[in-house]
Design an enzyme around this catalytic site. Structure first.
Site, PDB file in Angstrom:
ATOM      1  CB  CYS A  73      46.680  35.857  48.916  1.00 11.26           C
ATOM      2  SG  CYS A  73      46.047  35.034  47.443  1.00 11.26           S
ATOM      3  CB  CYS A 184      50.609  29.285  46.238  1.00  9.07           C
ATOM      4  SG  CYS A 184      48.979  28.986  46.983  1.00  9.07           S
TER       5      CYS A 184
HETATM    6  N1  DGL Z   1      47.066  31.266  48.773  1.00 11.80           N
HETATM    7  C1  DGL Z   1      46.949  31.936  47.537  1.00 11.80           C
HETATM    8  C2  DGL Z   1      48.267  32.394  46.967  1.00 11.80           C
HETATM    9  O1  DGL Z   1      49.185  32.685  47.704  1.00 11.80           O
HETATM   10  C3  DGL Z   1      45.969  31.495  46.493  1.00 11.80           C
HETATM   11  C4  DGL Z   1      45.323  30.166  46.554  1.00 11.80           C
HETATM   12  C5  DGL Z   1      44.095  30.096  45.673  1.00 11.80           C
HETATM   13  O2  DGL Z   1      43.030  30.447  46.172  1.00 11.80           O
HETATM   14  O3  DGL Z   1      44.199  29.722  44.495  1.00 11.80           O
HETATM   15  O4  DGL Z   1      48.423  32.530  45.783  1.00 11.80           O
END
Ligand code: DGL
Length: 263
Positions: A73, A184
């Site tokens: 993430c 993301c």
């Molecule tokens: N998947 C996450 C990222 O790589 C964040 C998504 C979220 O919960 O806003 O930033």
């Protein structure tokens, strides 16, 4: 210790785009995955809240005997990876951030777009990344509220999603961007939809494969690479296990083992 599992987490299912790359590169590794779906989206939470979640995840994976940790993430990494590395100096920890360096090297038009969460784009770590690698190019940053919530429902191509995504991509294309960073971990699942919106010579760059390679390096350095075939992935979610079970097959995973995560 070599056969111990690796802990991987994200705010939800986005980190499965990274999990898939780890499985491809390191098929012997046994993986534990926590989707913090009860707290999605991280992109709209405070850094303090996300740091607290990172510390909960780390504690959980330590208890499970994980030999390494992957923050699958970008938003959790910019907020929390420094504290985790301070608290667990001997534990291999892999974080991730938008692929600004490779994008700066790849662009021909000199214009790069970054699709990411508000939290990532507003962070000091992202500003430092731009200072370091993007001094000679133009970078257009585009927060994408709403995308993560739709992907979490298993929606990868509805009309609503298409309209939302189109609205985020159009300003980049209008400014002659030829390289789009998927900053993301949820967004790689939108690649087929994105490709239908952009010209063939616009590149999409994400960092899942690079994260898997970095994990491989850290494990190899410590002689921690698994030698025997892996166990099936174990999943936990702080949201509804039944909905995660439904979505997993759409995102390339089998839904055998999903438990409730209530920390
Ligand atoms: N998947 C996450 C990222 O790589 C964040 C998504 C979220 O919960 O806003 O930033």
């Amino acid at each position: 210790m070599r056969e111990a599992p690796i802990g991987v987490f994200d705010s939800g299912v986005g980190g499965l785009s990274v999990l898939g790359e780890i499985q491809r590169l390191l098929p012997n590794e046994s993986l534990l995955y926590v989707a913090d779906c009860g707290n999605i989206p991280y992109g709209e939470k405070t850094p303090e809240f996300i740091r607290e979640r990172c510390s909960v995840m780390a504690g959980f994976f330590r208890e499970q005997g994980a030999k390494a940790l992957v923050l699958a993430c970008n938003t959790a990494t910019v907020a929390g990876v420094a504290d985790l590395r301070r608290d667990f100096p001997d534990w291999p920890i892999v974080g991730m951030e938008p692929a600004v360096k490779p994008a700066a090297a790849a662009t021909r038009s000199g214009v790069v777009g970054v699709l990411a969460t508000t939290g990532t784009l507003q962070s000091a770590k992202f500003a430092a990344l731009l200072d370091r690698f993007a001094a000679d190019i133009k970078v257009i940053t585009q927060p994408c509220p709403g995308l993560v919530e739709l992907i979490e429902t298993g929606d990868l191509h509805s009309a609503e999603l298409r309209t939302l995504l189109q609205g985020y991509v159009a300003p980049l294309l209008a400014q002659n961007c030829d390289t789009i960073i998927l900053g993301c971990t949820h967004y790689p699942f939108l690649k087929p939809l994105l490709r239908s919106m952009i010209a063939d010579d616009v590149s999409l760059i994400d960092t899942g494969a690079a994260v898997a390679r970095q994990l491989q390096r850290l494990l190899a350095e410590r002689d921690l690479l698994a030698q025997r075939p892996s166990q099936p992935v174990k999943f936990w979610t702080s949201g509804d296990p039944q909905s995660l079970r439904k979505i997993l097959p759409l995102l390339g995973q089998t839904a055998s083992n999903v438990q409730n995560f209530d920390l």
